[in-house]
Scaffold this motif. Structure first.
Motif, PDB file in Angstrom:
ATOM      1  N   THR A  37       0.815  -1.209   0.000  1.00 49.91           N
ATOM      2  CA  THR A  37       0.000   0.000   0.000  1.00 49.91           C
ATOM      3  C   THR A  37       0.850   1.260   0.000  1.00 49.91           C
ATOM      4  OG1 THR A  37      -0.063  -0.205   2.387  1.00 49.91           O
ATOM      5  CG2 THR A  37      -1.957  -1.037   1.193  1.00 49.91           C
ATOM      6  N   LEU A  38       2.173   1.068  -0.146  1.00 55.05           N
ATOM      7  CA  LEU A  38       3.048   2.232  -0.063  1.00 55.05           C
ATOM      8  C   LEU A  38       2.930   3.092  -1.310  1.00 55.05           C
ATOM      9  CD1 LEU A  38       6.401   1.015   1.494  1.00 55.05           C
ATOM     10  CD2 LEU A  38       4.816   2.704   2.394  1.00 55.05           C
ATOM     11  N   PRO A  39       2.832   4.386  -1.111  1.00 56.81           N
ATOM     12  CA  PRO A  39       2.885   5.272  -2.266  1.00 56.81           C
ATOM     13  C   PRO A  39       4.282   5.254  -2.891  1.00 56.81           C
ATOM     14  CG  PRO A  39       2.484   6.505  -0.221  1.00 56.81           C
ATOM     15  CD  PRO A  39       2.701   5.098   0.157  1.00 56.81           C
ATOM     16  N   ALA A  40       4.410   5.757  -4.074  1.00 64.19           N
ATOM     17  CA  ALA A  40       5.700   5.752  -4.758  1.00 64.19           C
ATOM     18  C   ALA A  40       6.663   6.721  -4.082  1.00 64.19           C
ATOM     19  CB  ALA A  40       5.518   6.133  -6.223  1.00 64.19           C
ATOM     20  N   THR A  41       7.965   6.444  -4.260  1.00 66.81           N
ATOM     21  CA  THR A  41       9.006   7.300  -3.700  1.00 66.81           C
ATOM     22  C   THR A  41       8.829   8.733  -4.200  1.00 66.81           C
ATOM     23  OG1 THR A  41      10.472   5.420  -3.748  1.00 66.81           O
ATOM     24  CG2 THR A  41      11.500   7.573  -3.480  1.00 66.81           C
ATOM     25  N   GLY A  42       8.982   9.665  -3.314  1.00 65.35           N
ATOM     26  CA  GLY A  42       8.878  11.067  -3.683  1.00 65.35           C
ATOM     27  C   GLY A  42       7.483  11.637  -3.520  1.00 65.35           C
ATOM     28  N   GLN A  43       6.498  10.759  -3.312  1.00 61.87           N
ATOM     29  CA  GLN A  43       5.108  11.215  -3.168  1.00 61.87           C
ATOM     30  C   GLN A  43       4.909  11.885  -1.811  1.00 61.87           C
ATOM     31  OE1 GLN A  43       2.370  10.993  -5.419  1.00 61.87           O
ATOM     32  NE2 GLN A  43       4.210  10.762  -6.701  1.00 61.87           N
ATOM     33  N   PRO A  44       4.058  12.863  -1.726  1.00 60.08           N
ATOM     34  CA  PRO A  44       3.744  13.454  -0.425  1.00 60.08           C
ATOM     35  C   PRO A  44       2.936  12.470   0.414  1.00 60.08           C
ATOM     36  CG  PRO A  44       2.398  14.436  -2.134  1.00 60.08           C
ATOM     37  CD  PRO A  44       3.357  13.541  -2.833  1.00 60.08           C
ATOM     38  N   VAL A  45       3.287  12.367   1.701  1.00 59.93           N
ATOM     39  CA  VAL A  45       2.548  11.490   2.610  1.00 59.93           C
ATOM     40  C   VAL A  45       2.289  12.219   3.923  1.00 59.93           C
ATOM     41  CG1 VAL A  45       3.311   9.233   1.765  1.00 59.93           C
ATOM     42  CG2 VAL A  45       4.731  10.498   3.387  1.00 59.93           C
ATOM     43  N   THR A  46       1.317  11.708   4.647  1.00 60.51           N
ATOM     44  CA  THR A  46       1.085  12.184   6.002  1.00 60.51           C
ATOM     45  C   THR A  46       1.443  11.042   6.943  1.00 60.51           C
ATOM     46  OG1 THR A  46      -0.724  13.542   5.209  1.00 60.51           O
ATOM     47  CG2 THR A  46      -0.629  13.122   7.584  1.00 60.51           C
ATOM     48  N   VAL A  47       2.238  11.350   7.971  1.00 57.92           N
ATOM     49  CA  VAL A  47       2.546  10.333   8.966  1.00 57.92           C
ATOM     50  C   VAL A  47       1.963  10.774  10.295  1.00 57.92           C
ATOM     51  CG1 VAL A  47       4.634   9.492   7.834  1.00 57.92           C
ATOM     52  CG2 VAL A  47       4.785  11.364   9.478  1.00 57.92           C
ATOM     53  N   LYS A  48       1.667   9.777  11.148  1.00 58.34           N
ATOM     54  CA  LYS A  48       1.023  10.103  12.414  1.00 58.34           C
ATOM     55  C   LYS A  48       1.535   9.177  13.507  1.00 58.34           C
ATOM     56  CE  LYS A  48      -2.578   6.853  11.284  1.00 58.34           C
ATOM     57  NZ  LYS A  48      -3.984   6.536  11.138  1.00 58.34           N
ATOM     58  N   PHE A  49       1.516   9.676  14.730  1.00 59.93           N
ATOM     59  CA  PHE A  49       1.788   8.798  15.866  1.00 59.93           C
ATOM     60  C   PHE A  49       1.059   9.308  17.094  1.00 59.93           C
ATOM     61  CE2 PHE A  49       4.920  11.631  17.753  1.00 59.93           C
ATOM     62  CZ  PHE A  49       5.519  12.266  16.663  1.00 59.93           C
TER      63      PHE A  49
END
Lengths: 292, 362
Positions: free
Chosen positions: B337-349
């Motif tokens: 389910t990983l987006p491609a390298t360089g794509q914007p992502v949101t991370v959370k913890f």
């Protein structure tokens, strides 16, 4: 790894060594063997029909009990010297290899080596100066009031033994130092940790490890002691006769090269056989220790 | 594990070499039957502690008690301890049987009794029939087990292990971890285990002391030191960690906020840091997830960098908008389910997974 095209270079480099061995060892020995197998003849008879091969020189050794007595005494003394030099050299080697370290160890090694830069004869005369009735030892003991009259330490077998043990100490020390240096000290600690006292660590861990070095050193000291002339001559006086002195007297006093050569070969062969025997006993036990 | 008699106690133990404190005022209680690890980088003094317990060196100050008895001045051969050496130190001229029997022979036990117990130990380490083998015929793992059997046969109060797995290759090390733990379980002897490998310490220990520069930074269960480190050193040294630098801001009971270059982050505040203190906020790579979701306090934006497929986990790095990088370890669920390298992502913890610790001054 010697490559083929270097073989010629290597052969060239080996040539002086081979020449040395051949000219100074093999040929003289063969000549000695030949001399030992002939009668002592007046100069004008040498090379004539009377100059035949004979075993009479060897038979003289076999038939004369005095020679046997001196020979056995020499072997016994050489064995004693070997044991004494081990007993003296072992603690020193252990200290050098396992206790001292760094520059202190280097300094100690130099200190041990320096006396041996001096010629063996000179060193033996030094013992004379120490042990004679007016010598350093007697003076010191008298000054301390331990003895009243000077004691004669010279011309005893025990003095000769000590003198020789000292003369050949390094031949025992360095093989022992080498094997003890390779002893992993954690083996000593492991043995202690498992409840071994120091004596048992020595018996079960250190000595078995040192055995190859002790055998190598022992062979050298033994062979040198059997063949020495200088120390018994200087420290032993007239009373103590060693086998080599008998040989010497055959050559120079009696001018009987034939008998002298025969005795030399007898000594060489018998002492080598003795070493072989001892090696066999120890060699077997070494192998058994590894296998068991 | 919380109670029971103490087998080994260190009371304010210091070992000084000239000007250097190899071990400084270390105190420790090891309970009977415990698997206790001392974890630290090389040169931190952990081996010095072990050798003091074994009796090879004496502490400069302080007291060591084994089974309640002060052992100052007692030589190693009379201490109820047994040491498994880093390089094992099996006797090379003896076979397996004689190695294991050594300790009993030194005690002068009868050969019949020795034979019985050696066979018992060979069973324990699954090396029955190996008695006549030479040490150099054994594999690395077999030697390991022989060394342990040799130490256990004298029935020590405590078995000391000095990084014994260090020389083994990875697969064997994993196996020996389980084996060691199993052996300890069977014999019930107290183990003190020295290692610089946090994986070994976490997997085997009942409790771990994390050591640095001669002092214990933290003593606790594996979960304690992993989930609730006392100091930044422990947080960095045990496992992997992400850290954000900043200033402690609002505190709200157990929780506190950190004002960092990437914004305000929330985490636990075990050290009760006052607002305004320089602090670090730690979050483990596996506690960070990708995707915008609800109920999670901390949310950051960035772009996906390298992806390392490691099998058990997929490791990636996210470059946050401000230039700092965050390492993530995502469980390998099979779905890519990983987006491609360089794509914007949101991370959370979650705030409860993160914690603030004071920034070290050095």
């Amino acid at each position: 790894m010697i490559r083929r095209r270097n073989a010629r270079t290597v052969a060239l480099l080996l040539l002086p060594v081979l020449a040395w061995v051949l000219l100074l060892l093999v040929i003289p020995q063969i000549r000695m063997l030949d001399i030992s197998l002939r009668f002592k003849l007046p100069v004008d008879k040498i090379g004539t029909a009377a100059d035949v091969h004979t075993l009479s020189n060897y038979l003289e050794f076999v038939q004369e009990p005095l020679y046997w007595k001196v020979f056995i005494k020499t072997i016994y003394a050489a064995l004693t010297i070997t044991v004494v030099s081990f007993v003296i050299a072992f603690p020193i080697a252990y200290y050098l290899a396992k206790v001292s370290s760094g520059s202190w160890r280097r300094r100690l090694l130099v200190l041990i080596l320096i006396p041996f830069w001096v010629n063996e004869i000179v060193r033996t005369f030094a013992w004379l100066l120490i042990l004679t009735e007016q010598g350093v030892l007697n003076q010191a003991l008298r000054a301390l009031g331990l003895i009243l009259e000077p004691v004669s330490y010279l011309y005893r077998d025990s003095t000769v033994t000590l003198g020789m043990a000292y003369a050949y100490m390094l031949f025992m020390l360095f093989p022992l130092y080498a094997v003890l240096d390779s002893l992993d000290f954690s083996l000593v600690e492991a043995a202690q940790d498992l409840g071994a006292t120091n004596l048992r660590v020595l018996r079960h861990v250190v000595l078995p490890h040192a055995l190859p070095g002790a055998i190598a050193g022992g062979i050298m000291v033994f062979m040198l002691s059997v063949g020495t002339y200088v120390v018994p001559e200087i420290l032993g006086g007239k009373g103590a006769i060693w086998f080599v002195q008998i040989i010497y007297r055959r050559f120079y006093d009696a001018l009987n090269w034939n008998l002298g050569s025969a005795f030399s070969f007898t000594l060489l062969v018998l002492s080598m056989a003795f070493v072989g025997l001892v090696l066999r006993i120890f060699g077997l036990s070494v192998r058994k220790a590894i296998q068991s | 594990m919380s109670s029971g008699p103490l087998d080994v106690q260190l009371v304010d133990v210091t070992k000084r070499y000239g000007e250097l404190d190899a071990v400084r005022r270390v105190s420790l209680d090891v309970r009977r039957g415990e698997f206790f690890s001392i974890l630290g980088p090389s040169g931190c003094g952990k081996t010095t502690i072990l050798r003091m317990v074994a009796g090879f060196i004496e502490p400069t100050e302080g007291q060591i008690l084994i089974g309640g008895r002060d052992v100052r001045g007692v030589p190693p051969n009379r201490r109820p301890t047994s040491l498994v050496f880093q390089h094992l130190a099996l006797f090379p001229l003896m076979n397996v049987y004689d190695n294991i029997a050594f300790g009993l022979r030194m005690r002068g036990e009868a050969e019949r009794e020795i034979a019985k117990r050696v066979v018992g130990k060979l069973d324990l380490i699954n090396l029955r029939g190996y008695d006549r083998k030479r040490v150099d015929q054994l594999s690395g793992g077999e030697r390991q087990r022989v060394a342990i059997a040799r130490s256990l046969i004298i029935e020590p109060t405590v078995l000391l292990l000095d990084e014994p797995l260090g020389a083994l290759d990875l697969k064997l090390r994993e196996h020996m971890k389980e084996e060691l733990k199993a052996i300890q379980h069977r014999v019930g002897t107290t183990f003190i285990y020295i290692t610089h490998d946090q994986g070994e310490a976490l997997a085997m220990s009942d409790r771990i002391a994390v050591m640095r520069r001669g002092v214990f930074e933290q003593i606790g269960t594996p979960a304690d030191v992993y989930e609730r480190p006392d100091t930044p050193f422990v947080a960095y040294f045990v496992g992997e960690n992400n850290a954000f630098k900043g200033t402690a801001a609002a505190a709200d009971g157990e929780m506190a906020a950190l004002d960092s270059p990437v914004g305000r982050l929330w985490g636990r505040n075990p050290a009760r840091l006052a607002p305004g203190t320089r602090a670090l906020l730690f979050i483990r790579p596996e506690k960070v997830a990708i995707g915008a979701g609800d109920g999670v306090e901390n949310r950051l934006h960035g772009s996906l960098q390298e992806v390392y497929y490691e099998g058990l986990v997929v490791r990636t790095r996210v470059r946050l908008s401000e230039g700092t990088e965050l390492t993530l370890a995502l469980p390998n669920t099979g779905a890519s389910t990983l987006p491609a390298t360089g794509q914007p992502v949101t991370v959370k913890f979650a705030a409860r997974d993160a914690y603030l610790l004071p920034e070290p001054s050095a």
